[in-house]
Scaffold this motif. Structure first.
Motif, PDB file in Angstrom:
ATOM      1  N   ARG A  98       0.888  -1.388  -0.036  1.00 55.09           N
ATOM      2  CA  ARG A  98       0.518   0.114  -0.066  1.00 55.09           C
ATOM      3  C   ARG A  98       1.073   1.668   0.273  1.00 55.09           C
ATOM      4  NH1 ARG A  98      -5.543   0.569   1.577  1.00 55.09           N
ATOM      5  NH2 ARG A  98      -5.181  -1.784   2.597  1.00 55.09           N
ATOM      6  N   ASP A 101       0.347   8.140   0.844  1.00 50.35           N
ATOM      7  CA  ASP A 101       0.108   9.078  -0.377  1.00 50.35           C
ATOM      8  C   ASP A 101       1.071  10.452   0.158  1.00 50.35           C
ATOM      9  OD1 ASP A 101      -1.623  12.128  -1.000  1.00 50.35           O
ATOM     10  OD2 ASP A 101      -3.379  11.213  -0.122  1.00 50.35           O
ATOM     11  N   ARG A 104       0.296  14.125   1.486  1.00 49.84           N
ATOM     12  CA  ARG A 104       0.279  14.030   2.993  1.00 49.84           C
ATOM     13  C   ARG A 104       1.891  14.189   3.420  1.00 49.84           C
ATOM     14  NH1 ARG A 104      -4.251  13.835   5.676  1.00 49.84           N
ATOM     15  NH2 ARG A 104      -5.810  12.747   4.045  1.00 49.84           N
ATOM     16  N   LYS A 480      -1.846  -1.778   7.406  1.00 49.13           N
ATOM     17  CA  LYS A 480      -2.810  -1.034   8.325  1.00 49.13           C
ATOM     18  C   LYS A 480      -2.320   0.206   9.496  1.00 49.13           C
ATOM     19  CE  LYS A 480      -5.154  -4.283   7.512  1.00 49.13           C
ATOM     20  NZ  LYS A 480      -5.606  -4.315   6.525  1.00 49.13           N
ATOM     21  N   GLU A 483      -2.854   3.006   5.443  1.00 51.25           N
ATOM     22  CA  GLU A 483      -3.852   3.372   5.499  1.00 51.25           C
ATOM     23  C   GLU A 483      -4.848   4.071   6.116  1.00 51.25           C
ATOM     24  OE1 GLU A 483      -8.538   0.125   4.941  1.00 51.25           O
ATOM     25  OE2 GLU A 483      -6.628  -0.839   6.560  1.00 51.25           O
ATOM     26  N   ASP A 484      -4.185   4.270   7.772  1.00 46.24           N
ATOM     27  CA  ASP A 484      -4.905   5.092   8.303  1.00 46.24           C
ATOM     28  C   ASP A 484      -4.330   6.937   8.481  1.00 46.24           C
ATOM     29  OD1 ASP A 484      -6.351   3.369   9.777  1.00 46.24           O
ATOM     30  OD2 ASP A 484      -4.681   3.452  10.916  1.00 46.24           O
ATOM     31  N   ASN A 486      -3.105   7.294   4.760  1.00 43.19           N
ATOM     32  CA  ASN A 486      -3.590   7.757   4.053  1.00 43.19           C
ATOM     33  C   ASN A 486      -5.255   8.653   4.632  1.00 43.19           C
ATOM     34  OD1 ASN A 486      -1.756   6.766   2.206  1.00 43.19           O
ATOM     35  ND2 ASN A 486      -2.677   5.552   1.545  1.00 43.19           N
ATOM     36  N   ALA A 487      -5.787   8.111   5.108  1.00 42.75           N
ATOM     37  CA  ALA A 487      -7.260   8.036   5.349  1.00 42.75           C
ATOM     38  C   ALA A 487      -7.538   9.606   6.717  1.00 42.75           C
ATOM     39  CB  ALA A 487      -7.764   7.081   5.785  1.00 42.75           C
ATOM     40  N   GLY A 488      -5.957  10.256   6.904  1.00 47.14           N
ATOM     41  CA  GLY A 488      -6.057  11.503   7.384  1.00 47.14           C
ATOM     42  C   GLY A 488      -6.545  10.911   8.780  1.00 47.14           C
ATOM     43  N   LEU A 489      -6.159  10.153   9.148  1.00 55.21           N
ATOM     44  CA  LEU A 489      -6.882   9.492  10.774  1.00 55.21           C
ATOM     45  C   LEU A 489      -5.751   9.977  11.784  1.00 55.21           C
ATOM     46  CD1 LEU A 489      -8.592   6.033  10.285  1.00 55.21           C
ATOM     47  CD2 LEU A 489      -9.374   8.387  10.444  1.00 55.21           C
TER      48      LEU A 489
END
Length: 557
Positions: A98, A101, A104, A480, A483-484, A486-489
């Motif tokens: 993965r 981004d 960011r 994971k 993934e977080d 990229n999700a802005g978490l």
């Protein structure tokens, strides 16, 4: 059979992806990968290309024509896993990475711990463009159980440190060694300078037996003993009493076999390894001639792996015997009679069945006694250990499981020391939740309920698997995390990364960085080479830090 996987296999699956014909199994996507004792090459489909040899980080794969006499058994072990043959895809599926981004900004991750899970996680993070990793370790030296847990007479297994050195050299990697997270710096400090924190702190505590006499002098843990002979700073002052002829080890996993083997190995053979100097000197004066390895259940349920057993039985300087029967459970007996027993399990049983009984007169060699169906009741002694009382068990099948049932038959075994080797347990981590039952930080595929925090390795999944198992475990966690991200978490760090090094140095002026670690490593190697050894271990943290800070440290006279 062109190529063979041997005892030192670390199971990290690097060879799987190098193989062009998918002949090495289990692969990470197969259900038995996490529990497999090693990887196995299918003799029917191997094309003898040798790609796996260069991919293996521990030199465990060899052409069958280059096997030593002690490794010939691995021809049958590799073949047994593939009997009967199973349908396989043409190539092992590779899980895509993965990608973070780029909008960011470069990913920054702190990793607490420096063992296999930590360094595999660092490697995964650094696959991202511009990523930066800060590895923080309590001790002044890295590598965790690879340095302090692998037996010194298994130098092939330690070759994985060459891979670790390659990871350390990657752009964006930094060490902060000798720093205690929770005391010198806090989780909040890590999160202020990084997007996320991965805890890979392992499982450093031991399970207890919970029996009378467990705290007597002479009663200890195999973990501490291993740390003692490997020069772990926490255990360098252990000073075990080796004045008696017999030692009993409760538990029969690979660690138990390691301890038993070291105790009965000729010290002059160990003098060619990097065993800690204090341990070598103590073993030279040891009176131990016999080590009894106790197991509550039968030979089929033995926790040691077939590769380790095979390696032990190949030693010509150690006698291995069996005391009593193998305590086979009814289901194993039934499946074996019906020809349904797993081929590798059958090989393991045949190996133990071939051993002589302990009732034979003891020869000139030191020996290891395997004793099945024996449950510890209490450790005997007044001022110190004098022996152990055991109760014979029968192994029955209940709800599909083999269970040890006490019979009431009690026996006492004289011994000068008793070491328990019944499993590791994780310890609570500052600022994180902890599950006392499992000894892990509660998580979902590596995600912890604390924002920005993740776990990998034994503190994530419990003490199971092998060195290489941590590679796929860490890859899952990092996936994971990305993934977080990229999700802005994962909020952006509030402080620049260069300020983190300054913060650490204020808290620990004697922090050891990557340059310092390389100085320690070169010093240990040069010190050993002078005496014809691969290395000599430094055990004093203050001396480690002294050498790390000097480019001209001189060897002892």
């Amino acid at each position: 059979m062109p190529h063979v996987v041997t005892r030192s296999c670390c199971g990290d699956a690097s060879c799987v992806y190098a193989c062009p014909v998918n002949c090495i199994h289990p692969t990470p996507d197969e259900p038995d990968f996490g529990t497999a004792e090693m990887l196995y090459i299918d003799p029917a489909s191997c094309v003898d290309c040798g790609a796996c040899v260069s991919a293996c980080p521990v030199g465990a794969i060899k052409p069958h024509t280059e096997l030593t006499s002690s490794e010939l058994a691995f021809i049958d072990i590799n073949a047994a896993f593939h009997t009967p043959p199973a349908p396989r895809p043409v190539q092992a599926p590779v899980t895509p990475i993965r990608r973070a981004d780029p909008a960011r900004g470069p990913l920054r991750v702190a990793i607490v711990g420096s063992g296999p899970a930590a360094l595999y996680a660092a490697d995964e993070v650094l696959k991202q463009d511009g990523a930066q990793v800060s590895v923080i370790e309590r001790l002044p030296v890295p590598y965790g159980l690879v340095r302090s847990g692998v037996a010194p007479d298994h130098p092939d297994t330690r070759q994985v440190t060459k891979l670790f050195a390659t990871i350390e050299a990657e752009e964006g990697f930094s060490y902060h060694l000798g720093v205690d997270v929770g005391r010198d710096v806090r989780l909040a400090d890590l999160l202020a300078h990084h997007h996320a924190v991965i805890y890979a702190t392992g499982a450093s505590a031991d399970r207890r037996l919970g029996i009378e006499g467990e705290d007597l002098p002479g009663s200890g843990t195999a973990t501490a003993f291993v740390g003692w002979y490997n020069g772990h700073p926490d255990h360098a002052d252990l000073a075990p009493d080796l004045d008696a002829e017999r030692v009993v080890i409760v538990g029969n996993g690979n660690v138990a076999l390691d301890v038993a083997r070291i105790l009965v190995t000729d010290p002059e053979r160990l003098a060619r390894t990097d065993i800690a100097d204090h341990a070598l000197e103590a073993l030279r004066h040891s009176a131990v001639r016999e080590v009894v390895v106790l197991a509550r259940r039968g030979a089929t349920q033995a926790a040691y792996t077939l590769p380790e057993l095979t390696g032990l039985l190949a030693r010509d300087d150690i006698e291995v015997v069996v005391d009593g029967d193998l305590c086979l459970d009814p289901e194993t007996v039934r499946r074996r009679a019906a020809g349904e027993l797993d081929a590798t399990a059958e090989l393991a049983l045949q190996a133990v069945e071939s051993l002589p009984p302990a009732t034979l007169p003891r020869g000139s060699r030191r020996r290891i006694v395997l004793r099945f169906g024996a449950q510890p009741r209490r450790i005997l002694g007044v001022d110190r250990v004098a022996g152990i009382e055991i109760e014979r068990t029968q192994v029955r099948t209940e709800d599909g499981r083999a269970v040890a049932v006490p019979t009431g038959e009690v026996e006492q075994i004289e011994a000068g020391a008793v070491l328990r080797s019944v499993g590791y347990r994780g310890v609570a981590v500052a600022d994180l939740p902890f599950d006392e039952l499992t000894g892990t930080v509660p998580n979902a595929l590596g995600r912890v309920e604390v924002p920005g925090v993740y776990v990998a390795g034994w503190i994530k999944r419990g003490p199971n698997g092998y060195i290489g198992t941590n590679k796929s475990c860490s890859a899952e966690t990092v996936d994971k995390l990305v993934e977080d991200f990229n999700a802005g978490l994962l909020p952006a760090p509030t402080r620049p990364l260069k300020d983190f090094a300054a913060l650490v140095r204020r808290a620990r002026p004697d922090v050891v960085d990557g340059t310092g670690w390389r100085r320690i490593r070169r010093f240990e190697q040069a010190w050993g080479e002078r005496d014809g050894r691969p290395a000599r271990r430094l055990v004093d943290p203050a001396r480690m830090r002294e050498i790390a800070s000097s480019s001209r440290a001189s060897l002892p006279a």
